[in-house]
Design an enzyme around this catalytic site. Structure first.
Site, PDB file in Angstrom:
ATOM      1  N   SER A   9      41.874  28.504  -6.081  1.00 51.46           N
ATOM      2  CA  SER A   9      42.902  29.000  -5.171  1.00 51.46           C
ATOM      3  C   SER A   9      42.547  30.347  -4.567  1.00 51.46           C
ATOM      4  CB  SER A   9      44.237  29.090  -5.893  1.00 51.46           C
ATOM      5  OG  SER A   9      44.253  30.192  -6.750  1.00 51.46           O
ATOM      6  N   LYS A  33      46.848  35.792  -7.639  1.00 46.72           N
ATOM      7  CA  LYS A  33      47.048  35.631  -6.192  1.00 46.72           C
ATOM      8  C   LYS A  33      46.943  36.993  -5.529  1.00 46.72           C
ATOM      9  CE  LYS A  33      48.238  31.362  -6.786  1.00 46.72           C
ATOM     10  NZ  LYS A  33      47.215  30.381  -6.654  1.00 46.72           N
TER      11      LYS A  33
END
EC number: 3.4.21.-
Lengths: 172, 185
Positions: B51, B99
């Site tokens: 990701s 993230k």
């Protein structure tokens, strides 16, 4: 002489760090004392009560419906809230007031819990801001320590909300 | 082997007891200190998944990156836009996700695939996205995350050694908050 003083200072410093670390581990993994304020959990916990909240069941994911928990407020992580767990993930919760003709329901999403105060008229809780993530829970309140006449464990459930929520999920 | 007399036996048991005592006292120092350092100062974690490509785990199939998470700098829940942070996943409290911070509280964000086209990040929340668009389970999927879920800020890549670097905050292009863009125009 100077070396002696230096050694003593270093030793004291080491002991401070050691006991600080032990204290941190105790507060983080065993439990802590909390002074509650605010009206949202009356009559179970009134203003300025001192409670003991244990952290183990949060780390072991053993929080159950009906437990009173201390959680970080979702809008201000420095502030803590004290509420009762009404629903765990996947539960169906009745969000309308009991007098409403049309009942509205919602499901608690994955990894979240539904928290409500015992004082339903005067509590800002999941009915206002929705379910909160499980990881915001800090600990489960297990003993009330102060005032002394109400010393004891927190096992009884004064509200019928939880049973109702369970019956709702059973009937569907 | 030499026959042991009583004196030697006693000496051996006291040496054994001293060994156990040293071990226990060392144990009670080392474990709390280690736990506290991991909780308060720094944490080392392996990054799994794609990701955050291409910044972390750039090659599929190669060994995954190890990052140093600075936990001291987030003790007051202060992060900047562009920082890479690790947060506890709101979907699964047993999992932590890494993230990039796109929006802080009060920012207007143009979302990528969220249910609303534009979102104002609520108070005490963050908007986080993975660098790998479309292959990341991030705020575009579950909405803004609460600051209380913040775990640490990734400050260095420490493994593999040839990619050793300090991580600087950087926003991906065209992902600035909307009012900042309007100010610039």
């Amino acid at each position: 002489m100077f070396r002696h003083m230096l050694g003593k200072t270093l030793g004291l410093f080491g002991y401070t760090i050691q006991y600080g670390c032990i204290a941190h581990c105790a507060f983080e993994y065993i439990g802590e004392f909390v002074v509650c304020s605010g009206p949202s959990m009356e009559p179970t916990i009134v203003n300025h009560d001192v409670v003991f909240s244990e952290r183990m069941s949060r780390h072991l994911f053993k929080i159950e419906k009906g437990d009173i928990v201390i959680a970080k407020s979702p809008f201000d992580p420095q502030m803590n809230i004290c509420k009762r767990v009404i629903g765990l993930e996947g539960d169906k919760i009745c969000t309308s007031s009991p007098s409403d003709l049309f009942k509205t329901h919602t499901y608690v999403p994955m990894g979240h819990v539904w928290l409500e105060g015992d004082n339903l008229r005067n509590s800002t809780d999941s009915r206002n801001y929705g379910p909160i993530p499980y990881a915001l829970i800090r600990g489960r309140v297990c003993w009330k320590l102060w005032p002394l006449h109400s010393f004891g464990t927190m096992s009884e459930t004064p509200m019928k909300r939880i049973i109702k929520a369970q019956r709702d999920s059973d009937s569907d | 082997m030499r026959l042991k007399d009583g004196y030697h036996m006693a000496q051996q048991t006291s040496a054994g007891r001293r060994y156990v005592q040293t071990f226990i006292s060392g144990f009670f120092v080392a474990v709390p200190v280690t736990v506290t350092i991991l909780d308060k100062l720094a944490y080392v974690a392996r990054v799994e998944g794609a990701s955050m490509q291409p910044f972390l785990n750039p090659d599929v199939g190669a060994q995954s990156d190890v990052v140093l998470l600075n936990r001291w700098s987030v003790r007051n829940y202060q992060v900047q836009r562009g920082d890479i942070v690790s947060v506890v996943s709101p979907r699964n409290p047993k999992q932590k996700i890494i993230k990039r911070v796109i929006g802080l509280e009060g920012d207007f964000i143009r979302t990528l695939s969220y249910k609303n086209r534009y979102v104002r990040v609520p108070d005490g929340h963050l908007w986080i996205e993975g660098d790998h668009r479309g292959h990341s389970l991030d705020s575009n999927c579950f909405g803004p995350v609460s600051l209380g879920l913040l775990h640490g800020r990734a400050s260095h890549i420490i493994w593999p050694p040839n990619r050793w670097q300090r991580i600087k905050p950087s926003l991906p292009p065209n992902r600035e908050p909307l009012d900042a863009e309007e100010d610039a125009e």
